[in-house]
Enzyme design. Structure first.
Site, mmCIF file in Angstrom:
data_model
loop_
_atom_site.group_PDB
_atom_site.id
_atom_site.type_symbol
_atom_site.label_atom_id
_atom_site.label_comp_id
_atom_site.label_asym_id
_atom_site.label_seq_id
_atom_site.Cartn_x
_atom_site.Cartn_y
_atom_site.Cartn_z
ATOM 1 N N HIS A 109 143.209 64.278 71.171
ATOM 2 C CA HIS A 109 143.234 62.826 70.982
ATOM 3 C C HIS A 109 142.203 62.164 71.896
ATOM 4 O O HIS A 109 141.961 62.624 73.011
ATOM 5 C CB HIS A 109 144.632 62.276 71.282
ATOM 6 C CG HIS A 109 144.764 60.855 70.846
ATOM 7 N ND1 HIS A 109 144.361 59.805 71.646
ATOM 8 C CD2 HIS A 109 145.189 60.312 69.683
ATOM 9 C CE1 HIS A 109 144.554 58.674 70.979
ATOM 10 N NE2 HIS A 109 145.061 58.953 69.792
ATOM 11 N N GLU A 181 139.898 60.680 63.160
ATOM 12 C CA GLU A 181 140.299 59.499 63.925
ATOM 13 C C GLU A 181 139.067 58.908 64.617
ATOM 14 O O GLU A 181 138.745 59.277 65.753
ATOM 15 C CB GLU A 181 141.395 59.875 64.935
ATOM 16 C CG GLU A 181 142.055 58.654 65.514
ATOM 17 C CD GLU A 181 143.426 58.922 66.114
ATOM 18 O OE1 GLU A 181 144.423 58.516 65.509
ATOM 19 O OE2 GLU A 181 143.498 59.526 67.194
HETATM 20 P P1 13P Z 1 146.621 52.913 66.516
HETATM 21 O O1 13P Z 1 147.332 53.152 65.206
HETATM 22 O O2 13P Z 1 147.404 52.067 67.473
HETATM 23 O O3 13P Z 1 145.222 52.443 66.317
HETATM 24 O O4 13P Z 1 146.503 54.346 67.214
HETATM 25 C C1 13P Z 1 145.872 55.326 66.531
HETATM 26 C C2 13P Z 1 146.012 56.558 67.308
HETATM 27 O O5 13P Z 1 145.444 56.704 68.364
HETATM 28 C C3 13P Z 1 146.899 57.589 66.756
HETATM 29 O O6 13P Z 1 146.708 58.781 67.410
#
Ligand code: 13P
Length: 270
Positions: A109, A181
């Site tokens: 992450h 992401e």
């Molecule tokens: P948000 O949905 O708050 O943008 O977070 C995304 C995230 O980091 C999920 O791992």
């Protein structure tokens, strides 16, 4: 996204919607309220064909496992250490997480990369240890704002894919969930800071190309690729459905079971 293209990317497998609770739920009383609200919201909705993975902080893992007994619900952790045991003060390893009730682990992450300097090499080591302990890794891959701005987004995605999945074989890869992401889209309330469904789908296709090139065409249909970055009940159609993603990694809205259940319902329907 046109229906035909969406259909072409669709696969016959369960979607996955994961809650990255991050460093939230501060007290046991808050946890109890979260459980009650989560159960109520999911009872009210028709959530089908979706695995729900709740990833709370380590201290809550056992309790989540004991208290959330709904069908297709699983518990995950937000990290593990890159060693199995020993003098690593403050760390938690894959076998510990598994034995406490986790079945999934979020790895790579951007919070971990940013604040704890997790490298692709460490993430690779964590993936191997997670699989060895029977945890399913959800591996986050995504370019940051600077890389996007300088036109180096794709390069960053490929670099992370290469580093994280180094020496991983096809049997292992089949078990992994890849999460696109984009770092610049995390926790934003600004719609201009969200990728379009086409941009998300393009990233998915890049990831599929990497999988085909490195693991073969057969495997690509088996690896789920999900999206994370400000997923909300308001944008779930565009961010996860129109882009033909296999699910979502939800941050902020996972703290509000009303919204989270709505997201899961929308993803399951499509
Ligand atoms: P948000 O949905 O708050 O943008 O977070 C995304 C995230 O980091 C999920 O791992």
């Amino acid at each position: 996204m046109k229906n035909l293209a969406r259909k072409a990317l669709k696969k016959n497998m369960n979607k996955l919607v994961a809650a990255n609770i991050k460093m939230n739920i501060l007290t046991l009383a808050e946890r109890e309220r979260y459980f009650a609200s989560l159960k109520e919201e999911f009872r009210k909705r028709k959530v089908e064909n979706v695995e729900i993975v709740l990833c709370p902080p380590f201290v809550h893992v056992e309790s989540f496992k004991k208290n959330i007994k709904m069908k297709n619900f699983f518990v995950g952790v937000q990290n593990i250490f890159q060693e199995e045991k020993g003098p690593f003060t403050g760390e938690v390893s894959a076998p510990m997480a598994k034995s406490a009730g986790a079945d999934y682990v979020i790895l790579g992450h951007s919070d971990r990369r940013k604040y704890f300097h997790d490298t692709d090499e460490q993430i690779n080591r964590k993936i191997i240890l997670a699989l060895k302990s029977g945890l399913t890794p959800i591996v986050c891959i995504g370019e940051n704002a600077g890389e996007k701005k300088s036109g180096k987004g794709e390069e960053a995605v490929f670099r992370q894919l290469k580093g994280c999945f180094k020496n991983i074989n096809s049997v292992q890869m089949e078990k992994i969930i890849v999460c696109y992401e984009p770092v610049w889209a995390i926790s934003t309330n600004n719609p201009d800071h969200l990728p379009t469904s086409n941009e998300i789908m393009t990233a998915k296709l890049l990831m599929k190309k990497f999988i085909v090139d490195n693991f073969g065409a057969k495997l690509v249909e088996k690896v789920r690729i999900i999206y994370g970055g400000s997923v909300s009940s308001a944008n779930v159609e565009e961010s996860c459905v129109d882009s033909a993603m296999d699910g979502a990694l939800v941050g902020k809205e996972s703290l509000a079971p009303f919204q989270f259940a709505k997201i899961a319902e929308a993803i399951g329907k499509n």
